[in-house]
Design a protein around this motif. Structure first.
Motif, PDB file in Angstrom:
ATOM      1  N   TYR A  28       0.795  -1.220   0.000  1.00  0.00           N
ATOM      2  CA  TYR A  28       0.000   0.000   0.000  1.00  0.00           C
ATOM      3  C   TYR A  28       0.831   1.276   0.000  1.00  0.00           C
ATOM      4  N   LEU A  32       1.350   0.658  -4.392  1.00  0.00           N
ATOM      5  CA  LEU A  32       0.141   1.360  -4.819  1.00  0.00           C
ATOM      6  C   LEU A  32       0.152   2.854  -4.517  1.00  0.00           C
ATOM      7  N   GLN A  34      -0.774   4.343  -1.824  1.00  0.00           N
ATOM      8  CA  GLN A  34      -1.896   4.769  -0.989  1.00  0.00           C
ATOM      9  C   GLN A  34      -1.405   5.530   0.236  1.00  0.00           C
ATOM     10  N   ARG A 137     -10.900  -2.200  -3.606  1.00  0.00           N
ATOM     11  CA  ARG A 137     -10.200  -1.424  -4.632  1.00  0.00           C
ATOM     12  C   ARG A 137     -10.997  -1.432  -5.926  1.00  0.00           C
ATOM     13  N   THR A 138     -11.133  -0.267  -6.527  1.00  0.00           N
ATOM     14  CA  THR A 138     -11.944  -0.137  -7.736  1.00  0.00           C
ATOM     15  C   THR A 138     -11.465  -1.062  -8.839  1.00  0.00           C
ATOM     16  N   ASP A 139     -10.146  -1.260  -8.949  1.00  0.00           N
ATOM     17  CA  ASP A 139      -9.629  -2.121 -10.018  1.00  0.00           C
ATOM     18  C   ASP A 139      -9.880  -3.598  -9.748  1.00  0.00           C
ATOM     19  N   ARG A 157     -11.133   7.922  -1.767  1.00  0.00           N
ATOM     20  CA  ARG A 157      -9.742   7.855  -2.222  1.00  0.00           C
ATOM     21  C   ARG A 157      -8.812   7.884  -1.026  1.00  0.00           C
ATOM     22  N   VAL A 161      -5.051   5.597  -4.553  1.00  0.00           N
ATOM     23  CA  VAL A 161      -5.945   4.450  -4.747  1.00  0.00           C
ATOM     24  C   VAL A 161      -7.383   4.862  -4.461  1.00  0.00           C
ATOM     25  N   SER A 162      -8.291   4.396  -5.322  1.00  0.00           N
ATOM     26  CA  SER A 162      -9.714   4.631  -5.087  1.00  0.00           C
ATOM     27  C   SER A 162     -10.386   3.325  -4.669  1.00  0.00           C
ATOM     28  N   PHE A 163     -11.365   3.459  -3.794  1.00  0.00           N
ATOM     29  CA  PHE A 163     -12.068   2.297  -3.257  1.00  0.00           C
ATOM     30  C   PHE A 163     -13.578   2.492  -3.401  1.00  0.00           C
TER      31      PHE A 163
END
Length: 581
Positions: A28, A32, A34, A137-139, A157, A161-163
């Motif tokens: 993270y 990523l 984050q 996680r959006t992905d 966010r 990273v977006s969730f």
């Protein structure tokens, strides 16, 4: 199974914490973005002391983990991103938060992540969880959607990273996982070293009952001699035998009782209940146990559009029938440990005043809390409640308090009120299956219309009628039960390992383990090594925090075995906990 190569799923130990913090930092912070990179190479957060981590490993190689935040912690990671007004599920549903699903890079193409998600769902269900929330996680959203989670409409966010904020009903998630992935899970199960203190799979009917002791005796009845070796304290069957008169009538001609059809409508049993309780026969309905009455009545009255209020904690059959079988909208009135688990009539009145409920269920004395609310207090709440709300009062254990402190009189006069009473527990007739309800004549007549002929077997009718004619015998046994319960509670309170021993008023008590000790499930499992069967209350309600066990009162000799098994089991478990740390 070769445990060295099997995928192991277990609760994290203290020794896993450094690796968890290091992996979180690698993924993270470094991978990523984050979080900012920390020179220590470790990433933790303020919930670490309260979270539960489940770990996947192969031998000494740790593969991944998932974090769980139970509702009793009182705060969630999501609180950093959304207010309770923006995400009311956090305040209204007491959800479990599942988060930080993390797998080492070389293992991400394996089944580790889905199995960790499944393990988290089973852990939550085993602690009475009814709702979960998660940040996915959006992905990786497709993976969460495949498991049955649904977006709440909020995206947050954290760094780069977006969730998606997701939620789901534990019952629906369990159903979805079973339907979509059940065969795959069974195939993977053969290669798992499942070390969690929860069953790998839920019960087929979705309802948790006691009665596991029969697994030691044998449900095929081929080894019935084992019944003398097992202490069945996981069900609330009477510790005492039926009255001498009941045993005599059952022994008089058992062949005739077995082969002969009973009175079609159990007319003699209805008449005896009416005589013993001072009730009109036309206000009574009899069935083969209270569960039969619950399924039959609720199935007639309720639909998926109905709204029901239950006490929490409360007898699990009601949640099962209303929520899972019929599919009602179910709300719960929480009973709180800090209030001594007592039902507050004022809170009940406030909850029911609006008239939003089609049915309110009150078990009194309550199982599993063992608390009793005086009939006068309940009567006042019911009489002031809206005309559209029906009340179901379960008095299965009332004899242990005072059979006269009943609402059956109100039930005969008020069409909103039904009182259900089992003859099983109070009269030592659990194996016979006999129960009755009391209602106004119109309600009783409607339920009788949907009751098949011969609803209660001839042996059960014979036993129940005779038991009702032996009040002195049963009053003596109920009084003796209080003495046995007090003696058992005193002996258990002297053991080193329980934070609380709670007597209640009926034929059972509860013991609670400290938060830093073994779980209720572990104690129950360890006691079974001694042929002593206790009931883990965790699946009934998150209010028990996975730490409370219910113990049925047995006779003096069996109570001594319960105490000895608990003593030995607590010693073994606390030793293992110290070693694992």
């Amino acid at each position: 199974m070769d445990h060295a190569h099997a995928l192991q799923l277990r609760t994290a130990t203290t020794g896993d914490r450094d690796w968890i913090h290091e992996l979180r930092h690698r993924v993270y912070a470094e991978e990523l973005g984050q979080h900012p990179v920390d020179p220590t190479g470790r990433l933790s957060d303020g919930l670490d002391g309260d979270n539960v981590y489940l770990v996947a490993a192969r031998g000494e190689t740790r593969i991944g983990f998932v974090s769980l935040t139970p509702p009793w912690v009182g705060r969630y990671s999501l609180d950093k991103y959304l207010t309770r007004e923006e995400l009311p599920v956090l305040a209204e549903e007491a959800p479990f938060e599942i988060r930080v699903l993390t797998v080492e890079e070389r293992w991400r193409a394996t089944t580790a992540a889905p199995l960790l998600m499944y393990a988290a769902l089973r852990w939550v269900a085993a602690r009475g969880g009814r709702q979960v929330v998660a940040m996915g996680r959006t992905d990786l959203l497709a993976m969460y959607l495949a498991a049955g989670l649904r977006p709440t409409g909020h995206t947050v966010r954290a760094g780069a990273v977006s969730f998606e904020v997701l939620s789901g009903s534990v019952a629906e998630l369990t159903k979805t996982v079973g339907e979509r992935h059940g065969r795959t899970l069974e195939r993977l199960r053969a290669g798992l070293d499942w070390q969690l203190d929860v069953p790998f799979a839920p019960r087929a009917d979705g309802c948790e009952h006691g009665g596991a002791f029969f697994s030691a005796i044998g449900t095929d009845f081929r080894t019935l001699t084992r019944r003398h070796e097992v202490v069945p304290a996981d069900v609330l069957d009477a510790w005492f035998p039926p009255s001498p008169e009941v045993r005599a009538v059952m022994a008089e001609d058992p062949a005739w009782a077995a082969r002969t059809s009973p009175p079609t409508g159990a007319e003699g049993l209805l008449a005896e209940i009416a005589r013993a309780r001072g009730l009109p026969v036309r206000s009574l309905v009899v069935e083969a146990g209270s569960s039969d009455l619950i399924f039959r009545a609720f199935g007639r009255w309720l639909t998926p559009e109905s709204r029901v209020l239950l006490l929490d904690p409360g007898y699990g059959e009601y949640a099962h029938v209303t929520e899972r079988v019929i599919g009602c909208h179910v709300d719960r009135l929480p009973l709180r440990r800090e209030d001594g688990w007592l039902l507050d009539p004022a809170r009940l009145a406030a909850a029911t005043r609006s008239g939003r409920y089609d049915l309110v269920v009150v078990v009194n004395p309550n199982n599993p809390t063992g608390r009793h609310a005086p009939a006068d207090a309940l009567r006042a709440v019911i009489e002031a409640s809206p005309a559209r709300t029906r009340w179901w009062i379960d008095e299965a254990y009332l004899g242990y308090v005072d059979p006269a402190d009943s609402l059956v009189g109100l039930a005969t006069a008020d069409p909103r009120v039904v009182v259900c009473t089992s003859l099983s527990k109070m009269y030592a007739l659990s194996g016979m299956r006999a129960a009755y309800l009391v209602a106004d004549e119109a309600t009783a007549a409607e339920l009788r219309r949907w009751t098949p002929p011969w609803p209660v077997s001839l042996p059960a009718q014979l036993a129940a009628v005779t038991a009702l004619r032996s009040p002195a015998h049963y009053a003596e046994q109920w009084s003796r039960t209080h003495l046995l319960r007090r003696e058992l509670a005193h002996a258990l309170s002297e053991l080193d390992g329980f934070s609380e021993v709670d007597e209640g008023v009926a034929n059972f008590l509860t013991v609670t383990l400290p938060a830093d000790g073994p779980s209720a499930a572990q104690l129950v499992r360890e006691c079974r090594r001694h042929d002593v069967y206790l009931r883990d209350l965790s699946p009934m309600s998150p209010a028990y925090e996975g730490r409370t066990v219910r113990i049925a009162v047995r006779d003096t000799a069996e109570n001594a075995r319960i105490v000895a098994a608990c003593r030995s089991s607590l010693h073994a478990l606390t030793t293992r906990v110290r070693v694992s740390r």
